[in-house]
Design an enzyme around this catalytic site. Sequence first.
Site, short mmCIF file in Angstrom:
data_model
loop_
_atom_site.label_atom_id
_atom_site.label_comp_id
_atom_site.label_asym_id
_atom_site.label_seq_id
_atom_site.Cartn_x
_atom_site.Cartn_y
_atom_site.Cartn_z
N SER A 134 -5.09 7.75 6.41
CA SER A 134 -5.11 8.88 7.35
C SER A 134 -4.86 10.22 6.66
O SER A 134 -5.34 11.25 7.15
CB SER A 134 -4.06 8.65 8.44
OG SER A 134 -2.77 8.57 7.83
N GLU A 144 -9.33 1.22 -4.34
CA GLU A 144 -8.58 2.43 -4.71
C GLU A 144 -8.10 2.36 -6.15
O GLU A 144 -8.14 3.33 -6.88
CB GLU A 144 -7.38 2.61 -3.78
CG GLU A 144 -7.77 3.04 -2.39
CD GLU A 144 -6.58 3.12 -1.46
OE1 GLU A 144 -5.60 2.39 -1.70
OE2 GLU A 144 -6.63 3.91 -0.51
N GLY A 203 -2.05 0.31 -0.15
CA GLY A 203 -2.64 -0.87 0.45
C GLY A 203 -2.22 -1.06 1.89
O GLY A 203 -2.62 -2.01 2.54
N ASP A 230 1.66 4.71 0.38
CA ASP A 230 2.63 4.25 1.38
C ASP A 230 4.05 4.62 0.99
O ASP A 230 4.91 4.80 1.85
CB ASP A 230 2.52 2.72 1.52
CG ASP A 230 1.15 2.32 2.04
OD1 ASP A 230 0.72 2.89 3.07
OD2 ASP A 230 0.48 1.50 1.40
N GLY A 277 -3.34 0.44 4.22
CA GLY A 277 -4.61 0.43 4.96
C GLY A 277 -5.57 -0.64 4.47
O GLY A 277 -6.73 -0.70 4.87
O1 DER Z 1 -4.31 1.77 2.11
C1 DER Z 1 -4.05 2.65 1.31
O2 DER Z 1 -3.86 2.42 0.09
C2 DER Z 1 -3.82 4.06 1.81
O3 DER Z 1 -4.10 4.97 0.78
C3 DER Z 1 -2.35 4.15 2.21
O4 DER Z 1 -1.59 3.83 1.09
C4 DER Z 1 -1.98 5.54 2.70
O5 DER Z 1 -2.46 5.65 3.99
P1 DER Z 1 -1.96 6.85 4.96
O6 DER Z 1 -2.45 8.11 4.30
O7 DER Z 1 -2.63 6.57 6.26
O8 DER Z 1 -0.46 6.77 5.01
#
Ligand code: DER
Length: 268
Positions: A32, A120, A112, A101, A114
């Site tokens: 996000s 990534e 991770g 996170d 998400g």
């Molecule tokens: O899934 C992922 O790796 C995302 O980058 C996650 O680590 C961060 O997601 P957010 O910006 O919705 O907090």
Amino acid sequence: NLVEQSKRSAAFAAVDKHVGPSVRVLGIGSGSTVVYAAERLVELKLQNKLNPELLCVPTSFQSKLLIIEAGLRASDLDDLPELDPGSGSYASIDVTIDGADEVDAELNAIKGGGGAHLREKLVANASKKLVLIADYRKNSEVLGEKWDKGVPVEVSPLAWSTIKRQLERLGPKSRAQTAVLPAAESVAAAFEFSHPVVVLRQAVRKAGPVVTDNGNFILDVSLGKIHDPLAVEQLLKMVPGVIEVGLFCNMAAEAWFGNEDGSIACRV
Ligand code: DER
């Protein structure tokens, strides 16, 4: 609200610092927070402040749609311009901007949340510079301090139940269940819990487990505080069937946080 505003502030500041006409290839993370980075890229594009040849490398289906909806050109790791032989680096991406996170004092990150950490990490590894952007909830001294959903581990669906049992037995008293697991004492120093708590991540709007963009499952591995993220990453990666671990150690060059008071902090 405060959290969204702090994500947006961090994203805008990082994009403004790192994305100008000299950036030819830009990695776009998932989640996000990077949505705000895309919003800033659209503004810069309208102001003709981006390289007209800019190529964006996605890290998930979500990230690719974000790039397309921003009117930017999506590319892939295997379709990037040749590196000049003298460049010295194998990294074909100038800079990648991605969320996290949780980030510790050494800029190690849990990623991770998400479910996107495999691609990534591939994109981050192919980047000359990785810049993390996050809201104040992610800013920690030690991983595991604030993020309590565990380390996301992408695994082969064929092996998920074996890996779950194997990881649950890790800990100070664990004998090396297989040749790949190191001596127990090194395990005890690496994380807080006496044994990991391992959960197969279930989907919300789909029956059954989450299936990643790559067709795999995710085990969320809770370890408590992670004092030695690199040791934990190596430990987890050695288990047969583990495809990628949501610990990014020694990869990020900078982390930008939006603070609760509206200020921005950049850690390097
Ligand atoms: O899934 C992922 O790796 C995302 O980058 C996650 O680590 C961060 O997601 P957010 O910006 O919705 O907090």
